[in-house]
Design an enzyme around this catalytic site. Structure first.
Site, short mmCIF file in Angstrom:
data_model
loop_
_atom_site.label_atom_id
_atom_site.label_comp_id
_atom_site.label_asym_id
_atom_site.label_seq_id
_atom_site.Cartn_x
_atom_site.Cartn_y
_atom_site.Cartn_z
CB ALA A 229 -0.55 -0.14 1.03
CE LYS A 230 -2.17 6.67 -2.54
NZ LYS A 230 -3.77 7.44 -2.07
NE ARG A 231 0.95 -0.21 5.95
CZ ARG A 231 -0.28 -0.67 5.40
NH1 ARG A 231 -1.44 0.60 5.42
NH2 ARG A 231 -1.16 -1.75 5.97
#
Ligand code: GLU
Length: 310
Positions: free
Chosen positions: A243-245
């Site tokens: 994911a983005k993180r």
């Protein structure tokens, strides 16, 4: 004839995890001499971003993937965007009518009704509204319509994971097939896979449990189900789905950074056990494709500092 589909949701840009699933699905179809359909799953308003559709096409082409059917090369199965296929879903909902009921529970109601902590994102629904007489005045275009899920264990053979068994009433309860007049993913997916003649559904294993919902719908609609193959996901150092993180693994970002598609494909092939990682086109990997080489578990592709291992 083998037929599979790539079914992206235009809710955002494709990232490395989507690319890996699509590459492997494409290789499986091409190695079998089969067909690939590109279907756009754009029912999830308001998350759908219209511009994302064109980006998905561009990203897939950049990677070197192609397809035999899609809105840019339609055949008898057109149209290929779910938002253009609503009459088919409405027809299916009419057939299911006797097994549906309106549900007025909010997400918070359902969260509060959890009997036990549930792993992952699966929320158990204790069929709260099944026997309620919801007054018509309370039913509106946001009302969820739930399908009465059969009780008892069901089994299917996953072509990657092997035998899968579960009881929908144990892990899910009755599930949503429409909100107002908008069909939900489970229903649209079944109607389309059946109508498009898909013989094997390939997707991430975050959807493995959904297969039990879909099998219940195949039964209720009197349709014969395809085969299923669920691939493990790419994860970050924390073991969670990419994911983005975990850093910016969007294909558009890699492309803008000057990374070649062959490097991305070579990397995806390496983490999938299909090559030593040398730059490659998808077409060059067809001959060496072998499902048995793909690692059984999730593959870690990012470190704890937002760096990924490309
Ligand atoms: N549209 C779904 C996704 O992007 C895939 C659904 C499926 O393959 O059945 O996650």
């Amino acid at each position: 004839m083998y037929v599979t589909r790539l079914a992206p949701s235009p809710t955002g840009a494709l990232h490395l995890g989507n690319a890996r699933t699509f590459l492997l699905a494409w290789l499986r179809a091409r190695a079998a001499g089969g067909r690939v359909i590109l279907r756009v799953e754009d029912l999830d308003h308001p998350k759908v971003k219209p511009a994302a559709v064109a980006e998905i096409y561009a990203d897939l082409r950049w990677l070197g993937l192609d397809w035999d059917e899609g809105d840019d090369c339609p055949t008898g199965n057109a149209p290929y965007a779910q938002s253009k296929r609503l009459p088919l879903y409405r027809e299916a909902l009419t057939k299911l009518r006797g097994d549906l009921y309106p549900c007025v529970c909010s997400r918070a109601d359902i969260e509060n009704a959890q009997l036990a902590p549930h792993a992952g994102e699966e929320l158990f629904y204790p069929n709260t509204c099944r026997d309620k007489k919801i007054p018509p005045a309370q039913i509106n275009d946001k009302t969820a319509w739930r399908f009465i899920a059969p009780a008892g264990e069901r089994e299917f053979i996953d072509n990657f994971r092997g035998r899968e068994r579960a009881d929908l009433q144990q892990f899910s309860g009755d599930f949503v097939v429409a909100r107002g007049a908008t069909p939900a993913y489970q229903l649209a997916c079944v109607v389309d896979d059946a109508a498009m003649g898909v013989t094997e559904v390939i997707r991430g294993d975050d959807l493995a449990l959904s297969t039990f919902r879909q099998l219940a719908l195949y039964d209720a609609l009197n349709l014969s189900p395809p085969q299923f193959l669920h691939l493990p996901l790419l994860v970050g150092a924390d073991g969670r789905r990419l994911a983005k993180r975990h850093g910016d693994t969007r294909l558009a970002t890699l492309r803008q950074a000057g990374i070649s598609p062959q490097k991305v494909v070579g990397y995806l092939a390496r983490i999938s056990g299909l090559s030593a990682g040398q730059p490659a086109t998808p077409a060059a990997l067809i001959a060496g494709f072998d499902l048995a080489k793909i690692p059984r578990g999730a593959v870690t592709v990012a470190d704890a500092n937002g760096g990924f291992f490309l």
